[in-house]
Design a protein around this motif. Structure first.
Motif, short mmCIF file in Angstrom:
data_model
loop_
_atom_site.label_atom_id
_atom_site.label_comp_id
_atom_site.label_asym_id
_atom_site.label_seq_id
_atom_site.Cartn_x
_atom_site.Cartn_y
_atom_site.Cartn_z
N THR A 47 0.82 -1.21 0.00
CA THR A 47 0.00 0.00 0.00
C THR A 47 0.86 1.27 0.00
OG1 THR A 47 -1.63 -1.23 1.29
CG2 THR A 47 -1.91 1.16 1.21
N MET B 70 -10.66 -0.90 -0.62
CA MET B 70 -9.65 -0.34 -1.52
C MET B 70 -10.28 -0.38 -2.90
SD MET B 70 -6.70 1.13 -1.58
CE MET B 70 -5.59 0.70 -0.24
N LEU C 151 -8.62 4.03 -0.33
CA LEU C 151 -9.44 3.39 0.69
C LEU C 151 -10.65 4.28 0.94
CD1 LEU C 151 -8.78 0.84 2.31
CD2 LEU C 151 -7.71 2.30 4.03
#
Length: 269
Positions: free
Chosen positions: A161, A238, A200
């Motif tokens: 991420t 996500m 997100l």
């Protein structure tokens, strides 16, 4: 009843160089810490991928770090590698992390407490010696966090991420004014070139509840995202940018929609 967040642990940083030591490594400005505030930040790989997120507190003669419990030993080990000649000592404590909504009083055994700096309505976090009686339960915290769209450790993928994919830029987790830190180059490039392809976002099912684990989001025939934290019909997902405004998002065949949080500016949607 124990109300502390059992998935969080507390590290202690002492020594004259503790602030400048952290400043050179983390995404946010350690010098912005005051006894009344906390700083949310992350440690990234040199390639700008996420390793861990944490809150820092100025507790007079030390900085306390509220981090994921299963990252605590990794953080002590990894950060210790960078100590070189710096006067800084890093150790794991047996303190606990508790949270509360704005209107809840702080627990009497709080060593330090501060507003959660990520957005309005995020409540407060405190570091306590005991179990933090009278504060919200971990389940209440999860519900509140999902409603606000605030990430926690389980919403990130280690060494995958990007800070901006987890909205750390929008939630006061990244300083653009400070000097170098690990992973800064990629983070700055992603920011200034607008290269974030997914983020997100809080989502809600119009019917039914999310599965206990897993969960893929589909738009038409395409896989466009996956479910991270969840509780009942709310979750964080996500989600690919090109699917944000799709009218036909589903998870397990159930219609799903994005719930835009107040901190996510309309121009970015």
């Amino acid at each position: 009843m124990n109300h502390s967040l059992s998935h969080r642990a507390v590290l202690s940083f002492t020594g004259a160089d503790r602030t400048s030591f952290l400043q050179g490594l983390i995404t946010n400005d350690a010098h912005a810490l005051t006894p009344a505030t906390s700083v949310w930040s992350a440690l990234l790989t040199p390639q700008g991928r996420w390793l861990s997120e944490f809150f820092l507190y100025d507790a007079s003669d030390r900085i306390l770090m509220d981090c994921a419990d299963d990252h605590a030993d990794m953080l002590v080990k990894r950060l210790s590698r960078f100590r070189l000649r710096a006067d800084v000592q890093i150790e794991k404590t047996d303190l606990h992390v508790v949270t509360g909504a704005e209107n809840r009083p702080f627990p009497p055994d709080a060593i330090t407490h501060a507003p959660d700096p990520r957005c309005d309505g995020a409540g407060w976090r405190a570091i306590v010696t005991g179990t933090g009686q009278g504060v919200e339960t971990p389940v209440e915290f999860l519900e509140r966090r999902l409603t606000l769209g605030l990430p926690d450790v389980m919403d990130f993928e280690s060494e995958q991420t990007l800070a901006l994919e987890a909205d750390m830029d929008l939630l006061n987790g990244v300083s653009w004014k400070k000097g170098c830190y690990m992973g800064q180059e990629l983070t700055a490039r992603t920011h200034y070139r607008g290269l974030v392809k997914r983020r997100l976002l809080p989502v809600v099912l119009s019917d039914g509840t999310f599965p206990d684990e897993g969960g893929v989001i589909i738009a038409g025939e395409r896989e466009v995202g996956d479910i991270r934290s969840r509780s009942g019909n709310r979750a964080l997902a996500m989600l690919r940018r090109d699917a944000w405004s799709s009218p036909e998002l589903t998870c397990n065949g159930q219609p799903l929609s994005v719930v835009w949080p107040a901190w996510f500016s309309p121009e970015m949607r």
